[in-house]
Design a protein around this motif. Structure first.
Motif, short mmCIF file in Angstrom:
data_model
loop_
_atom_site.label_atom_id
_atom_site.label_comp_id
_atom_site.label_asym_id
_atom_site.label_seq_id
_atom_site.Cartn_x
_atom_site.Cartn_y
_atom_site.Cartn_z
N UNK A 54 0.86 -1.22 -0.03
CA UNK A 54 -0.04 -0.04 0.21
C UNK A 54 0.63 1.28 0.01
N UNK A 55 1.91 1.25 0.70
CA UNK A 55 2.69 2.49 0.68
C UNK A 55 3.29 3.10 -0.58
N UNK A 56 3.29 2.27 -1.68
CA UNK A 56 3.61 2.49 -2.94
C UNK A 56 2.63 2.54 -3.96
N UNK A 57 1.32 2.29 -3.56
CA UNK A 57 0.42 2.27 -4.61
C UNK A 57 -0.13 3.58 -4.79
N UNK A 58 -0.63 3.84 -6.22
CA UNK A 58 -0.89 5.09 -6.54
C UNK A 58 -2.38 5.79 -5.96
N UNK A 59 -1.96 6.08 -4.67
CA UNK A 59 -2.90 6.96 -3.87
C UNK A 59 -2.51 8.03 -3.47
N UNK A 60 -3.40 9.11 -3.57
CA UNK A 60 -3.00 10.47 -3.54
C UNK A 60 -2.41 10.65 -1.94
N UNK A 62 0.22 9.81 -0.31
CA UNK A 62 0.68 8.48 0.41
C UNK A 62 1.88 8.07 -0.31
N UNK A 63 2.79 7.58 0.47
CA UNK A 63 4.22 6.78 -0.13
C UNK A 63 4.65 7.54 -1.21
N UNK A 64 4.77 6.87 -2.27
CA UNK A 64 5.70 7.60 -3.41
C UNK A 64 4.96 8.93 -4.07
N UNK A 65 3.44 9.12 -3.50
CA UNK A 65 2.86 10.20 -4.18
C UNK A 65 2.58 11.27 -2.89
N UNK A 66 3.39 11.87 -2.27
CA UNK A 66 3.19 12.56 -1.10
C UNK A 66 2.53 13.79 -1.58
N UNK A 67 2.17 14.58 -0.56
CA UNK A 67 1.51 15.94 -0.96
C UNK A 67 2.52 16.83 -1.84
N UNK A 68 1.79 17.32 -2.93
CA UNK A 68 2.78 18.10 -3.89
C UNK A 68 3.59 19.31 -3.61
N UNK A 69 3.26 19.67 -2.14
CA UNK A 69 4.29 20.58 -1.75
C UNK A 69 5.48 20.10 -1.04
N UNK A 70 5.71 18.64 -1.12
CA UNK A 70 7.06 18.24 -0.49
C UNK A 70 8.27 18.78 -1.15
N UNK A 71 9.20 18.63 -0.56
CA UNK A 71 10.40 19.71 -0.88
C UNK A 71 11.41 19.11 -1.82
N UNK A 72 10.95 17.82 -2.14
CA UNK A 72 11.63 16.96 -3.49
C UNK A 72 10.72 16.63 -4.37
N UNK A 73 10.32 17.78 -5.24
CA UNK A 73 9.33 17.25 -6.21
C UNK A 73 10.01 16.57 -7.11
N UNK A 74 9.52 15.37 -7.56
CA UNK A 74 9.64 14.50 -8.42
C UNK A 74 10.55 13.34 -8.07
N UNK A 75 11.12 13.45 -6.85
CA UNK A 75 11.92 12.38 -6.54
C UNK A 75 11.43 11.20 -6.09
N UNK A 76 10.39 10.93 -5.45
CA UNK A 76 9.78 9.80 -4.89
C UNK A 76 8.89 9.38 -6.11
N UNK A 77 8.46 10.20 -6.96
CA UNK A 77 7.76 9.57 -8.09
C UNK A 77 8.73 8.85 -9.15
#
Length: 569
Positions: A54-60, A62-77
């Protein structure tokens, strides 16, 4: 379409090989010809399972899709796409949530087709670094699947984020006085602004962006990006990595970029520069169990992202230069770094920097799910790819892993007792064409090498630390390559390690002992390998030492795990 492998092979052809013929012939046989099995298969599949939890599933949010304001945009994606794109190449399994993830991404991007704010005319180092991983993930996916939509996503980032940075990397701050030395934790943070640059505590992570740009230029065949790459490379080569306390992960990712760019341009000087910096890393940034200091001069914790890059760099440097010291380092990084860093759930975590303060190895963070678990995928997949290379009609085994391999018209079932013992068995399930040869790596810790076909010794040729044979093979034949491994003592390798200690190995395996208090070995110890228990008995004190690469089969407690890996002389 040129793949990265094909590009690098073109470069190899310019150099004299330490194997046979040109190094362009010493290339991977490809995942289509490898069905990986055994321990490496277990590690890959367990990591794959973790990347579909679940941590890596495409759920807004969470996990690899954190809040868009996070300070590493594009990194986890980007890291997640890279991980899934590579995993599904290595094993016969589709990444269940990859397409859903790709479908969700456009809604999270700005109007220019990338993540985060448009900082132009300034540069945000963490945004660029994150898009280095995003570009790499897209490139691996595009090379594998040739989806024009993915190509368009790469082009959008290149045209709208990469191209506007031209001229700005020349002034990327590398003066130690301008960088936030001594700051930062597991995940970097924006440390301040210097000129046009918003800087990160992950010092040097602009060179992670460089690696992604180089990969994109290769895949898109965009020579118009070379001037931007040239300025990044020039800035990278100007950095005093130790003085600036550069992040070792960013450094090693940059070295992978250098090697790829050398292949693309034929600039052989870049290989020498890569060697200098990798040797510096081993001497000053590598822990005694072949992991890493997170920053040069700051042994706070390890990061699998870094030593996965180190594993890849070391192997590629061996391919280019033929220097088997790099290949031996790859073996040790794989078994003692990746082997210890991968957790039972398939993810990857952090350790203390063994040898810095004391003689013990300890677990620092159970899992760095936000970065290292994804990069662990690339390390494991590359371990499978690097295991079987070809040179003309010769199948080369620089590493030893269980697998079923298709080569030169034949099907070979390969099994091994390595790294515990020196034995590789090749059973012929379908006979390869006449003239097929096999070449097996002979590391410095190997002795009494021999090859037997159906129990009878065959003639061997030894050259440049490889044992080669070319008997006529038929269905049902069994070929066994064997060598003797004895446990041995060796000095520590990092100049910053506590003085007066030594290490114990069996082959490439670093050995240790669980316990709260430091133990000592007897003077002139007698080391006896016990094959049944996969351990070494140290006499006359009867101390038992075991390999440290067993973490994937044991869920150790972070608070109580303490393994001694250094021993007073």
């Amino acid at each position: 379409m040129k793949t990265a492998i094909q590009t690098i092979c073109l470069f190899f052809s310019l150099m004299t090989s330490a194997w046979t013929g040109s190094a362009s012939e010493r290339t991977p046989i490809g995942f289509d010809n490898i069905q990986i099995e055994g321990d490496l298969q277990k590690r890959i599949l367990r990591n794959f399972d973790r990347l579909e939890s679940p941590r890596y599933q495409p759920i807004e949010n969470t996990g690899c899709l954190p809040d868009p304001s996070y300070t590493w945009p594009g990194d986890m994606e980007g890291r997640t796409i890279l991980s899934l794109a590579m995993l599904q190449q290595a094993v016969d399994r589709e990444a269940k949530y990859l397409q859903q993830t790709m479908d969700l991404l456009p809604s999270r991007m700005n109007d220019l087709g990338y993540f985060g704010k448009n900082y132009f005319p300034k540069c945000d180092e963490q945004q660029l670094s994150g898009h280095g991983w995003y570009l790499r993930g897209l490139c691996e996916l595009y090379v594998d699947r040739q989806d024009p939509k993915v190509k368009k996503m790469i082009e959008d980032v290149v045209d709208n984020l990469v191209v506007p940075t031209q001229g700005k990397h020349k002034v990327y701050p590398i003066d130690p006085a301008t960088r936030a030395k001594g700051k930062g934790s597991y995940s970097g943070e924006v440390a301040g602004v210097e000129g046009i640059w918003r800087l990160s505590t992950d010092v040097g992570c602009d060179f992670i962006f460089m690696d992604g740009v180089i990969h994109a230029a290769d895949v898109l065949d965009r020579e118009d990006l070379y001037p931007i790459i040239d300025e990044m490379v020039a800035r990278f080569l100007d950095v005093d990595l130790v003085a600036i306390e550069a992040q070792t992960h960013a450094t090693l990712t940059g070295l992978r970029g250098l090697i790829r760019y050398a292949a693309m341009t034929g600039n052989l000087n870049l290989i020498g520069e890569a060697e200098k910096r990798f040797n510096l890393y081993v001497r000053e940034g590598s822990t005694e169990n072949h992991m890493n200091y997170n920053w040069f001069g700051r042994p706070t914790h390890t990061e699998p992202c870094a030593f996965i890059d180190a594993f890849m760099v070391a192997t590629q440097l061996w391919q280019v230069t033929g220097k088997t010291s790099y290949l031996e380092e790859s073996h040790k990084i794989y078994f003692n770094g990746l082997g210890h860093g991968q957790r039972k759930n398939g993810g990857f975590g952090l350790e203390n920097c063994s040898g810095h303060e004391d003689s013990f190895l300890k677990i620092d963070c159970p899992e760095a799910w936000w970065c290292c678990t994804m990069r662990g995928s690339e390390g494991l997949v590359k371990a499978a790819e690097y295991s079987f290379l070809k040179s003309g009609n010769t199948l080369i085994l620089p590493f030893f892993n269980d697998a079923t391999v298709t080569f030169n018209g034949g099907v070979l079932k390969i099994s091994t007792a390595y790294p515990y013992e020196g034995a590789v068995t090749v059973k012929i399930e379908n006979a390869p064409r006449a003239g097929t040869a096999l070449a097996f790596f002979k590391p410095s810790w190997a002795a009494q090498t021999a090859v037997a076909l159906n129990g009878k010794a065959v003639s061997i040729t030894e050259k440049d630390h490889f044992i080669s044979v070319n008997p006529t093979l038929k269905v049902g034949d069994t070929l066994v390559y064997s060598f003797k491994q004895e446990p041995y003592l060796t000095d520590t390798h990092n100049i910053h390690t506590i003085q007066g200690y030594q290490k114990v190995y069996q082959g490439p395996l670093l050995l240790g002992a669980m316990g709260k208090n430091e133990m000592t070995l007897p003077e002139k110890p007698k080391l006896i390998w016990n094959a049944a228990s996969k351990s070494v008995v140290v006499n006359p004190d009867n101390v038992t030492l075991t390999p440290i690469n067993d973490v994937i089969d044991n869920m150790y407690d972070r608070q109580t795990y303490k393994r001694q890996v250094l021993w007073k002389k």
